[in-house]
Design an enzyme around this catalytic site. Structure first.
Site, PDB file in Angstrom:
ATOM      1  N   GLY A  11       0.818  -1.212   0.000  1.00 16.85           N
ATOM      2  CA  GLY A  11       0.000   0.000   0.000  1.00 16.85           C
ATOM      3  C   GLY A  11       0.845   1.252   0.000  1.00 16.85           C
ATOM      4  O   GLY A  11       2.065   1.203  -0.086  1.00 16.85           O
ATOM      5  N   GLY A  13       1.776   4.316   2.276  1.00 20.23           N
ATOM      6  CA  GLY A  13       1.722   4.824   3.637  1.00 20.23           C
ATOM      7  C   GLY A  13       1.770   6.343   3.636  1.00 20.23           C
ATOM      8  O   GLY A  13       1.766   6.987   2.588  1.00 20.23           O
ATOM      9  N   TYR A  15       4.226   8.125   4.349  1.00 25.34           N
ATOM     10  CA  TYR A  15       5.524   8.644   3.899  1.00 25.34           C
ATOM     11  C   TYR A  15       6.009   8.063   2.585  1.00 25.34           C
ATOM     12  O   TYR A  15       7.040   8.469   2.081  1.00 25.34           O
ATOM     13  CB  TYR A  15       6.573   8.391   4.991  1.00 25.34           C
ATOM     14  CG  TYR A  15       6.190   9.029   6.292  1.00 25.34           C
ATOM     15  CD1 TYR A  15       6.388  10.396   6.493  1.00 25.34           C
ATOM     16  CD2 TYR A  15       5.570   8.306   7.294  1.00 25.34           C
ATOM     17  CE1 TYR A  15       6.002  11.001   7.667  1.00 25.34           C
ATOM     18  CE2 TYR A  15       5.177   8.906   8.472  1.00 25.34           C
ATOM     19  CZ  TYR A  15       5.400  10.260   8.651  1.00 25.34           C
ATOM     20  OH  TYR A  15       5.009  10.864   9.811  1.00 25.34           O
ATOM     21  N   VAL A  18       4.849   1.026   0.473  1.00 21.98           N
ATOM     22  CA  VAL A  18       5.205  -0.105   1.337  1.00 21.98           C
ATOM     23  C   VAL A  18       5.113  -1.402   0.533  1.00 21.98           C
ATOM     24  O   VAL A  18       4.113  -1.649  -0.147  1.00 21.98           O
ATOM     25  CB  VAL A  18       4.268  -0.190   2.561  1.00 21.98           C
ATOM     26  CG1 VAL A  18       4.785  -1.235   3.543  1.00 21.98           C
ATOM     27  CG2 VAL A  18       4.143   1.166   3.244  1.00 21.98           C
ATOM     28  N   LYS A  33       9.554  -0.063   3.680  1.00 18.82           N
ATOM     29  CA  LYS A  33       8.878   1.228   3.593  1.00 18.82           C
ATOM     30  C   LYS A  33       9.830   2.196   2.916  1.00 18.82           C
ATOM     31  O   LYS A  33      10.863   2.562   3.482  1.00 18.82           O
ATOM     32  CB  LYS A  33       8.504   1.697   4.994  1.00 18.82           C
ATOM     33  CG  LYS A  33       7.619   2.906   5.015  1.00 18.82           C
ATOM     34  CD  LYS A  33       6.925   3.046   6.361  1.00 18.82           C
ATOM     35  CE  LYS A  33       5.920   1.948   6.597  1.00 18.82           C
ATOM     36  NZ  LYS A  33       4.966   2.241   7.667  1.00 18.82           N
ATOM     37  N   ASP A 126       0.902  10.457  15.479  1.00 17.38           N
ATOM     38  CA  ASP A 126      -0.050  10.227  14.384  1.00 17.38           C
ATOM     39  C   ASP A 126      -0.701   8.850  14.533  1.00 17.38           C
ATOM     40  O   ASP A 126      -0.849   8.121  13.562  1.00 17.38           O
ATOM     41  CB  ASP A 126       0.675  10.355  13.034  1.00 17.38           C
ATOM     42  CG  ASP A 126      -0.293  10.481  11.857  1.00 17.38           C
ATOM     43  OD1 ASP A 126      -1.432  10.947  12.067  1.00 17.38           O
ATOM     44  OD2 ASP A 126       0.086  10.102  10.740  1.00 17.38           O
ATOM     45  N   ASP A 144       5.117   2.835  12.678  1.00 18.31           N
ATOM     46  CA  ASP A 144       5.431   4.227  12.317  1.00 18.31           C
ATOM     47  C   ASP A 144       5.773   5.092  13.518  1.00 18.31           C
ATOM     48  O   ASP A 144       5.672   6.311  13.463  1.00 18.31           O
ATOM     49  CB  ASP A 144       4.279   4.878  11.533  1.00 18.31           C
ATOM     50  CG  ASP A 144       4.148   4.295  10.136  1.00 18.31           C
ATOM     51  OD1 ASP A 144       4.971   3.428   9.786  1.00 18.31           O
ATOM     52  OD2 ASP A 144       3.240   4.694   9.400  1.00 18.31           O
TER      53      ASP A 144
END
Length: 292
Positions: A11, A13, A15, A18, A33, A126, A144
């Site tokens: 997916g 993410g 930032y 991934v 990532k 977050d 994260d």
């Protein structure tokens, strides 16, 4: 990335992208990532690298392990422990019902992960169901952690999806720049309610103004009396005096009285009044967790 075979894209993410991958040497499945930085010409900021190095030292069963950092050209690839699903996907599989024992187990694990990271002076900033991961044996892991400090919290995700405000506390929505662990405790409270309601968000605001209105309509509007210095926050503006119309037992009907008490201690508008992770772990709600 010579040591890893990419298997599939998992997916986008906050930032970057991934991927699920396999370590060529050990055969272990990992998550890669790839961090995209706003200004690729600058390369990776040294401050980000310093922060990321701290994260490699965080070793706890309820925190996703950062195994490795691969720094090449303008790219940074973080190699994380792989988990099968996030809390959001887990909610989708529930068909609207969460049993009390599972809810308590998930919340206990969330708070244990938070307590560990806060003890090491690392904030998340977050927290949301998408970065709470669950592996095949039901262990919840916080993902994260610390990336917000390393890279900043962008207004939009790399995928152009807007970063959600649903888990942000009122002080941050009013522009507070000095964070402490209380930012994560508010998010944990929002997630606690969502867990109890099998995935229904507590405060699904459309924008900052709507977010604050939803919070104050449930908790009552804050004032200088119960939140001294609120008017000094950079983006403060007065809101109407709201009085709660729904009881907590109506909002989280599946949560017992001890759980509701813990929830109210997490969801305190004034950050100074919010319970911390260690105190939350000692709360009576967790007194009967021999089964967890």
């Amino acid at each position: 990335m010579l040591n890893y075979d990419k298997m599939e894209k998992i997916g986008e993410g906050t930032y970057g992208t991934v991927f699920k991958a396999r370590n060529k040497n050990s055969g272990e499945i990992v998550a890669l990532k790839r961090v995209r930085l706003d200004d690729d010409d600058e390369g990776v900021p040294s401050s980000a690298l310093r922060e990321i190095c701290i994260l490699r030292e965080l070793k706890h069963r309820n925190v996703v392990r950062l195994y490795d950092v691969v720094h090449s050209e303008n790219k940074l690839t973080l190699v994380f422990e792989y988990c099968d699903q996030d809390l959001k996907k887990f909610f989708d599989s529930l068909n609207g019902y969460m049993d009390a024992q599972t809810a308590r187990s998930l919340m206990l694990q969330l708070l244990r992960g938070l307590s560990f990271c806060h003890a090491h002076h690392v904030l998340h900033r977050d927290l949301k169901p998408q970065n709470l991961l669950i592996n095949t044996n039901g262990t919840l892991k916080l993902a994260d952690f610390g990336l917000a400090r390393a890279f900043g919290v962008p207004v939009r995700c790399f995928s152009a999806e807007v970063v959600t405000l649903w888990y942000r506390p009122p002080d941050v929505l009013f522009g507070a720049k000095l964070y402490n662990t209380s930012i994560d405790m508010w998010s944990a409270g929002c997630i606690f309610a969502e867990i109890s309601n099998a995935g229904r968000p507590l405060f699904p605001g459309a924008d900052v103004d709507d977010q604050l209105k939803r919070i104050f309509k449930q908790l009552g509007s804050p004032s200088e009396d119960n939140w001294p210095s609120i008017t000094q926050l950079p983006d403060y503006k007065p809101y109407p005096i709201y009085h709660p119309t729904l009881t907590w037992s109506q909002i989280v009907p599946n949560l017992n009285s001890r759980g509701r008490d813990l929830l109210q201690k997490l969801l305190v508008c004034n950050p100074a009044g919010r319970i911390d992770a260690d105190a939350a772990l000692r709360h009576a709600y967790f007194a009967d967790t021999s089964d967890v």
